[in-house]
Motif scaffolding. Structure first.
Motif, PDB file in Angstrom:
ATOM      1  N   TYR A   1      15.721  36.390  81.365  1.00 43.25           N
ATOM      2  CA  TYR A   1      16.745  36.473  82.340  1.00 43.25           C
ATOM      3  C   TYR A   1      16.600  34.472  83.053  1.00 43.25           C
ATOM      4  O   TYR A   1      18.077  34.977  83.811  1.00 43.25           O
ATOM      5  CB  TYR A   1      16.107  37.736  83.355  1.00 43.25           C
ATOM      6  CG  TYR A   1      17.308  37.955  84.156  1.00 43.25           C
ATOM      7  CD1 TYR A   1      18.518  38.290  83.780  1.00 43.25           C
ATOM      8  CD2 TYR A   1      16.962  37.787  85.847  1.00 43.25           C
ATOM      9  CE1 TYR A   1      19.844  38.975  84.047  1.00 43.25           C
ATOM     10  CE2 TYR A   1      17.835  38.270  86.323  1.00 43.25           C
ATOM     11  CZ  TYR A   1      19.141  38.378  86.010  1.00 43.25           C
ATOM     12  OH  TYR A   1      20.092  38.918  86.599  1.00 43.25           O
TER      13      TYR A   1
ATOM     14  N   THR B   1      28.424  35.474  78.881  1.00 38.78           N
ATOM     15  CA  THR B   1      28.358  37.103  78.955  1.00 38.78           C
ATOM     16  C   THR B   1      29.397  37.238  78.287  1.00 38.78           C
ATOM     17  O   THR B   1      30.688  35.879  78.983  1.00 38.78           O
ATOM     18  CB  THR B   1      27.991  37.576  80.363  1.00 38.78           C
ATOM     19  OG1 THR B   1      27.914  38.342  80.073  1.00 38.78           O
ATOM     20  CG2 THR B   1      28.589  37.006  81.591  1.00 38.78           C
TER      21      THR B   1
ATOM     22  N   ASP C   1      20.965  43.094  87.829  1.00 36.11           N
ATOM     23  CA  ASP C   1      21.837  42.957  86.369  1.00 36.11           C
ATOM     24  C   ASP C   1      21.778  43.984  85.881  1.00 36.11           C
ATOM     25  O   ASP C   1      20.780  43.783  84.705  1.00 36.11           O
ATOM     26  CB  ASP C   1      21.754  41.766  86.106  1.00 36.11           C
ATOM     27  CG  ASP C   1      22.949  41.610  84.889  1.00 36.11           C
ATOM     28  OD1 ASP C   1      23.108  42.580  84.772  1.00 36.11           O
ATOM     29  OD2 ASP C   1      23.659  39.856  84.809  1.00 36.11           O
TER      30      ASP C   1
ATOM     31  N   ASP D   1      22.646  43.303  81.367  1.00 37.02           N
ATOM     32  CA  ASP D   1      22.390  41.949  80.610  1.00 37.02           C
ATOM     33  C   ASP D   1      21.471  42.746  79.780  1.00 37.02           C
ATOM     34  O   ASP D   1      20.521  42.830  80.836  1.00 37.02           O
ATOM     35  CB  ASP D   1      21.857  40.545  81.040  1.00 37.02           C
ATOM     36  CG  ASP D   1      22.115  39.617  80.349  1.00 37.02           C
ATOM     37  OD1 ASP D   1      21.285  39.537  79.972  1.00 37.02           O
ATOM     38  OD2 ASP D   1      23.152  39.168  80.370  1.00 37.02           O
TER      39      ASP D   1
ATOM     40  N   GLY E   1      26.500  43.023  87.137  1.00 40.84           N
ATOM     41  CA  GLY E   1      26.397  42.204  86.297  1.00 40.84           C
ATOM     42  C   GLY E   1      27.448  42.207  85.747  1.00 40.84           C
ATOM     43  O   GLY E   1      28.112  40.735  84.801  1.00 40.84           O
TER      44      GLY E   1
ATOM     45  N   TYR F   1      18.885  32.461  82.159  1.00 42.32           N
ATOM     46  CA  TYR F   1      20.659  32.997  82.144  1.00 42.32           C
ATOM     47  C   TYR F   1      20.969  33.110  83.501  1.00 42.32           C
ATOM     48  O   TYR F   1      21.674  32.548  83.834  1.00 42.32           O
ATOM     49  CB  TYR F   1      20.426  34.825  81.924  1.00 42.32           C
ATOM     50  CG  TYR F   1      21.674  35.258  82.123  1.00 42.32           C
ATOM     51  CD1 TYR F   1      22.593  34.615  81.387  1.00 42.32           C
ATOM     52  CD2 TYR F   1      21.837  36.612  82.875  1.00 42.32           C
ATOM     53  CE1 TYR F   1      24.061  35.646  82.081  1.00 42.32           C
ATOM     54  CE2 TYR F   1      22.872  37.318  83.274  1.00 42.32           C
ATOM     55  CZ  TYR F   1      24.094  37.094  82.513  1.00 42.32           C
ATOM     56  OH  TYR F   1      25.452  37.562  82.687  1.00 42.32           O
TER      57      TYR F   1
END
Length: 492
Positions: free
Chosen positions: A168, A117, A156, A159, A108, A171
């Motif tokens: 997700y 992030t 990932d 996260d 990630g 994202y």
């Protein structure tokens, strides 16, 4: 009155000449019909690259691991000597025209300062948090005329949104948009289905991802187990099947499905989709750099080349930067040797000054589809085509005849005009009447590295024994590989 007669005669002659010229224009032979499915422009350009490079780089480089946990502290990422120009120069000198970077791996950690992030280079000590590895590669590649691709891991491990489908996927799409809008043209984007057995259940919205990618970069090639532009070959050894079609049925594919690896390796003669295979392999045992590992021998890399590029695929060779941020000197040297070897073997076509004849040719002599086309420099748009009306099951053949002194070679190259579809299903090669090689598919490129080593001969005949339609051969080469010693190496 005599002047009027002369004028009428002149008009008549001009009219006849015009009709004759028009008739001749109408009689110019046309190319044969294409055989679907066909490659896109972007797929054709990708296929012609033949050798491309992967760069696995990230926190794993600093933890001596292959799969990170996602709990790594960004503080460990500090490649003080990072030099993307060294990466690109190393690649370009080996003949590489496309480099794919792991912008985010399974841990990630992002190699660009993503605003979505904190697990990125922005929170590392490298360049005081103001660094951007993706941008450094893009800048270096642009200066050398090398194209860039990116890998954004779906899995990932860092996260907290992972395992929650909607959050997700939103994202992931947000990060895709960052990568495909900030850094100019991206020529290939990599998706895979890698995921640990204990990973949370997660549905990836691949259809939405792919649609977004094409919206933002229409000429990009999307790689995954299921395409839609480039497919995985089904293993990480760099080998394609001895039979390898660029055609396949995408409806039979799914990302992360381990039961289809054999189908991915061979493709499908009856496939409805053009989806050529990419052969990924690392120059070392691992994908990330490890101090304890060394690069593969030159003989191993050449064997992979013959079984990937030489089997109608593109070879994706991973060369991982080390903790300093450089490609290790041992890898640089091995890549230099590899590039030199490919150039040594294939830069000279020993058949270039030979006489060529064929079983027949479309539109007859002077029609533009003669056997002489297989020795020109255009390996895509000019080709030999057999005569109209010849059946696809007939034995079509093309023959290369050397001068009195003969030829000495140990590699035979055949290429199809794949812009009009992949056709050849089975072929045989004879030298002075003796069978020396046989195979199935040809596609963009088939390389026969002769099992018995060097041959001295005068007449090389390639017979097309079976084909999906009338075969179209764009190029033939006879080459000498000084690195091939079958009595001392295992046969491919």
């Amino acid at each position: 009155m005599p002047k009027l007669c002369c004028f009428v005669c002149l008009i008549t002659i001009l009219f006849q000449l015009t009709n004759l010229a028009s008739s001749k224009r109408q009689q110019v032979p046309t190319p044969p019909l294409p055989l679907s499915p066909l490659p896109s422009f972007s797929q054709l350009k990708w296929q012609q690259r033949e050798l491309i490079m992967f760069l696995h780089f990230g926190v794993n480089t600093f933890t001596d691991s292959e799969w990170g946990t996602g709990n790594e502290n960004p503080e460990i990422f500090n490649p003080l000597g990072l030099d993307a120009n060294q990466w690109v120069n190393t690649a370009a000198e080996a003949g590489v025209s496309l480099m794919i970077l792991t912008a985010k791996h399974h841990d990630g950690f992002c190699l660009w300062p993503s605003k979505f992030t904190e697990h990125s280079v922005a929170h590392s000590p490298w360049k005081h948090g103001r660094g951007d590895v993706v941008q450094e590669l893009v800048n270096a590649a642009k200066a050398r005329g090398v194209d860039v691709g990116l890998y954004l891991s779906p899995w990932d491990r860092h996260d907290p949104r992972y395992g929650h489908d909607l959050q997700y996927n939103e994202y992931y799409l947000a990060q895709l948009q960052e990568l495909l809008t900030r850094y100019g043209d991206v020529r290939e984007i990599w998706f895979d289905g890698a995921k640990g057995s204990n990973a949370p259940n997660m549905s990836y919205y691949f259809t939405d991802w792919f649609a977004m990618v094409k919206e933002l970069q229409s000429s990009i090639n999307i790689f995954s187990d299921a395409g839609p532009d480039v497919r995985w070959v089904g293993n990480e050894k760099g080998f394609a099947g001895s039979t390898c079609w660029s055609t396949i049925n995408r409806t039979s594919l799914s990302i992360g499905n381990g039961s289809i690896v054999d189908y991915l390796s061979t493709g499908d003669a009856k496939g409805t989709d053009w989806l050529p295979a990419e052969c990924d392999v690392s120059i070392r045992k691992g994908w990330f750099w490890h101090k304890s590992e060394t690069p593969k021998k030159l003989s191993e890399l050449l064997e992979i080349y013959y079984n990937s590029v030489g089997r109608n695929c593109v070879m994706l060779l991973n060369v991982p930067p080390n903790t300093t941020g450089l490609i290790s000197e041992t890898d640089v040297q091995r890549l230099r040797e590899f590039g030199t070897a490919i150039d040594t073997i294939f830069s000279k076509n020993l058949a270039e000054n030979c006489f060529v004849k064929a079983s027949s040719q479309r539109a007859g002599k002077g029609g533009g589809f003669g056997p002489e086309n297989v020795l020109d420099d255009d390996h895509l748009r000019t080709y030999w085509a057999p005569r109209d009306g010849d059946g696809i099951s007939d034995d079509h053949w093309i023959e290369i005849r050397a001068a009195d002194e003969g030829l000495r070679f140990n590699v035979i190259r055949i290429q199809e005009a794949i812009g009009l579809g992949q056709r050849i299903k089975r072929h045989e090669i004879f030298v002075d009447g003796k069978l020396v090689a046989e195979g199935t598919t040809v596609g963009h490129k088939k390389l026969h590295r002769l099992e018995n080593g060097v041959i001295d001969g005068h007449v090389v005949r390639i017979k097309i024994k079976e084909s999906r339609a009338v075969p179209l051969i764009s190029s033939i080469g006879l080459h000498f590989d000084p690195y091939w010693h079958p009595n001392r190496q295992s046969l491919t």
